[in-house]
Write a protein that holds these residues in place. Structure first.
Motif, PDB file in Angstrom:
ATOM      1  N   ARG A  32       0.737  -0.991  -0.023  1.00 15.54           N
ATOM      2  CA  ARG A  32       0.547  -0.046   0.654  1.00 15.54           C
ATOM      3  C   ARG A  32       0.601   1.428  -0.070  1.00 15.54           C
ATOM      4  O   ARG A  32       0.264   1.914  -0.532  1.00 15.54           O
ATOM      5  CB  ARG A  32      -1.080  -0.355   1.101  1.00 15.54           C
ATOM      6  CG  ARG A  32      -2.035  -0.299   0.614  1.00 15.54           C
ATOM      7  CD  ARG A  32      -3.204  -0.877   2.362  1.00 15.54           C
ATOM      8  NE  ARG A  32      -2.273  -1.509   2.697  1.00 15.54           N
ATOM      9  CZ  ARG A  32      -2.978  -1.494   4.201  1.00 15.54           C
ATOM     10  NH1 ARG A  32      -4.592  -1.088   4.534  1.00 15.54           N
ATOM     11  NH2 ARG A  32      -2.469  -3.037   4.947  1.00 15.54           N
ATOM     12  N   ARG A  33       1.842   1.453   0.290  1.00 15.08           N
ATOM     13  CA  ARG A  33       3.069   2.636   1.227  1.00 15.08           C
ATOM     14  C   ARG A  33       3.518   2.871  -0.221  1.00 15.08           C
ATOM     15  O   ARG A  33       3.360   3.303  -1.198  1.00 15.08           O
ATOM     16  CB  ARG A  33       4.097   2.271   1.897  1.00 15.08           C
ATOM     17  CG  ARG A  33       4.573   2.890   2.517  1.00 15.08           C
ATOM     18  CD  ARG A  33       3.608   3.589   3.333  1.00 15.08           C
ATOM     19  NE  ARG A  33       3.141   3.524   3.752  1.00 15.08           N
ATOM     20  CZ  ARG A  33       3.020   3.408   5.553  1.00 15.08           C
ATOM     21  NH1 ARG A  33       4.277   2.891   6.201  1.00 15.08           N
ATOM     22  NH2 ARG A  33       2.286   3.071   6.327  1.00 15.08           N
TER      23      ARG A  33
ATOM     24  N   LYS B  87       0.589   4.030  -3.070  1.00 15.78           N
ATOM     25  CA  LYS B  87       0.054   4.968  -2.353  1.00 15.78           C
ATOM     26  C   LYS B  87       1.763   6.444  -3.000  1.00 15.78           C
ATOM     27  O   LYS B  87       1.203   7.653  -3.382  1.00 15.78           O
ATOM     28  CB  LYS B  87       0.200   5.416  -1.315  1.00 15.78           C
ATOM     29  CG  LYS B  87      -0.538   6.791  -0.396  1.00 15.78           C
ATOM     30  CD  LYS B  87      -2.437   6.709  -0.219  1.00 15.78           C
ATOM     31  CE  LYS B  87      -2.350   8.205  -0.808  1.00 15.78           C
ATOM     32  NZ  LYS B  87      -3.893   7.790  -1.283  1.00 15.78           N
TER      33      LYS B  87
END
Ligand code: GLU
Length: 268
Positions: free
Chosen positions: A31-32, A35
Motif C-alpha cells: 500500500r505504501r 500511495k
C-alpha cells in the motif's frame, strides 16, 4: 508565514526510509508503494520535478534470502542489497507504471563527490532524466560501498548530497517519526514537535543525538546533519512521518506538518 514559501518549490527530493517501505516483519508494504507512486506522479504532473531517494535494498534482500534480521557485517549487507535492490526497483516499476510514470535507477557511491568530472557526469544524467519526465530513484550502491571505502552508510546523508548536487530546492525526509521534538517523545510526555527551525544551533544538534530505528540506519542526528548541508545550499528541508505519503501534499501546499528546517537565505 514561511511555510507558504514551500508552495513555490519546484525541484523536490523525497527520501523514504526502510521502515516506511516495509512492515516490522520485513515484508514489503504494498500500500505504501502504491500511495507513494500516486502522490509523486501527481505532484510531477502538477509541474514539479521529483527525485526519490529510497532505502530498503538491504532489508528487502535479507527477507528474500530468509535471513532472520538485517545483516550487520559488510559482506552480508552487500549480498543482501544485491538481492534487494532489484526487487525494490521491480516494485517501483510496477507501482509507477500504474500511472504511466517512467522511473530510472541511479546508484551512487560517495567517491563520486570527490571528483569533479564524476560529479558533473552524474548531475548531467539527473538533468537529462528530469528533462525526459522521468522520476530518478536513487540509492547508495551498497554492493560496492564499504565502510573502509568511504561509504555514506545512511540515505539521509546520501539525500543531502544528491539535493546539493542537483540544486534541489526542497528535501522531504519521510521517516518513522513525524519530526523533531523538544525531547524524546517515548520518554518525555511533555516533549512537543518543533514546527520550524531557522537556525541549527548547538541545542538542536545535541537534541538530535541518537534515536536510530532497528531496520534503517539513520537517526535524528543524520537528519540534522543533512539539514545543515542543504539549508546552506539554498534549500529547505522537512522531516515528516512516512506512514501516509499524502503528507507530501500537505508539505508542498504550505501546511504546518513535520519539522521544517528553513534555508539559510531566509534569515540572513
Ligand atoms: N542503502 C541502504 C538500503 O537500501 C539503506 C541505508 C539507510 O537505511 O539509510 O538498504
Amino acid at each position: 508565514m514561511y511555510r507558504k514559501e514551500l508552495t513555490n518549490r519546484k525541484r523536490i527530493v523525497v527520501k523514504i526510509g526502510t521502515t516506511s517501505l516495509t512492515y516490522p516483519n520485513g515484508n514489503i508494504n504494498l500500500r505504501r508503494f502504491a500511495k507513494l507512486a500516486s502522490v509523486l506522479t501527481d505532484l510531477k504532473n502538477s509541474g514539479r520535478e521529483i527525485i526519490l531517494v529510497s532505502s530498503g535494498a538491504i532489508a528487502v534482500g535479507a527477507k528474500r534470502l530468509g535471513l532472520k534480521e538485517r545483516p550487520r557485517d559488510t559482506i552480508g549487507k552487500q549480498a543482501s542489497s544485491a538481492v534487494g535492490q532489484g526487487i525494490l526497483m521491480q516494485y517501483y516499476e510496477k507501482s509507477f507504471n500504474e500511472y504511466n510514470q517512467r522511473v530510472a535507477q541511479i546508484l551512487i557511491t560517495k567517491d563520486i563527490f570527490n571528483y569533479e568530472h564524476k560529479r558533473i557526469n552524474v548531475r548531467n544524467t539527473f538533468e537529462k532524466l528530469l528533462e525526459l519526465d522521468v522520476i530518478p530513484i536513487v540509492n547508495e550502491n551498497d554492493t560496492v560501498a564499504t565502510e573502509e571505502f568511504n561509504e555514506f552508510s545512511d540515505n539521509d546523508t546520501l539525500a543531502s548530497y544528491v539535493t546539493e548536487l542537483i540544486k534541489g530546492d526542497l528535501l522531504i525526509i519521510l521517516s518513522d517519526i513525524d519530526g523533531m521534538y523538544t525531547g524524546d517523545p517515548n520518554k518525555d510526555k511533555n516533549a512537543s514537535l518543533i514546527s520550524v527551525i531557522e537556525n541549527i544551533n548547538d541545542d538542536i544538534i545535541s537534541l538530535a543525538g541518537g534515536s536510530a530505528s532497528s531496520l534503517g540506519t539513520g537517526g535524528m542526528a543524520t537528519k540534522v546533519q543533512a539539514a545543515m548541508k542543504v539549508t546552506a545550499a539554498n534549500c529547505d528541508m522537512v522531516i515528516a512521518k512516512g506512514d501516509d505519503p499524502t503528507v507530501i501534499y500537505s508539505i508542498t501546499s504550505g501546511q504546518p506538518v513535520g519539522t521544517l528546517f528553513a534555508r539559510k537565505r531566509f534569515y540572513e
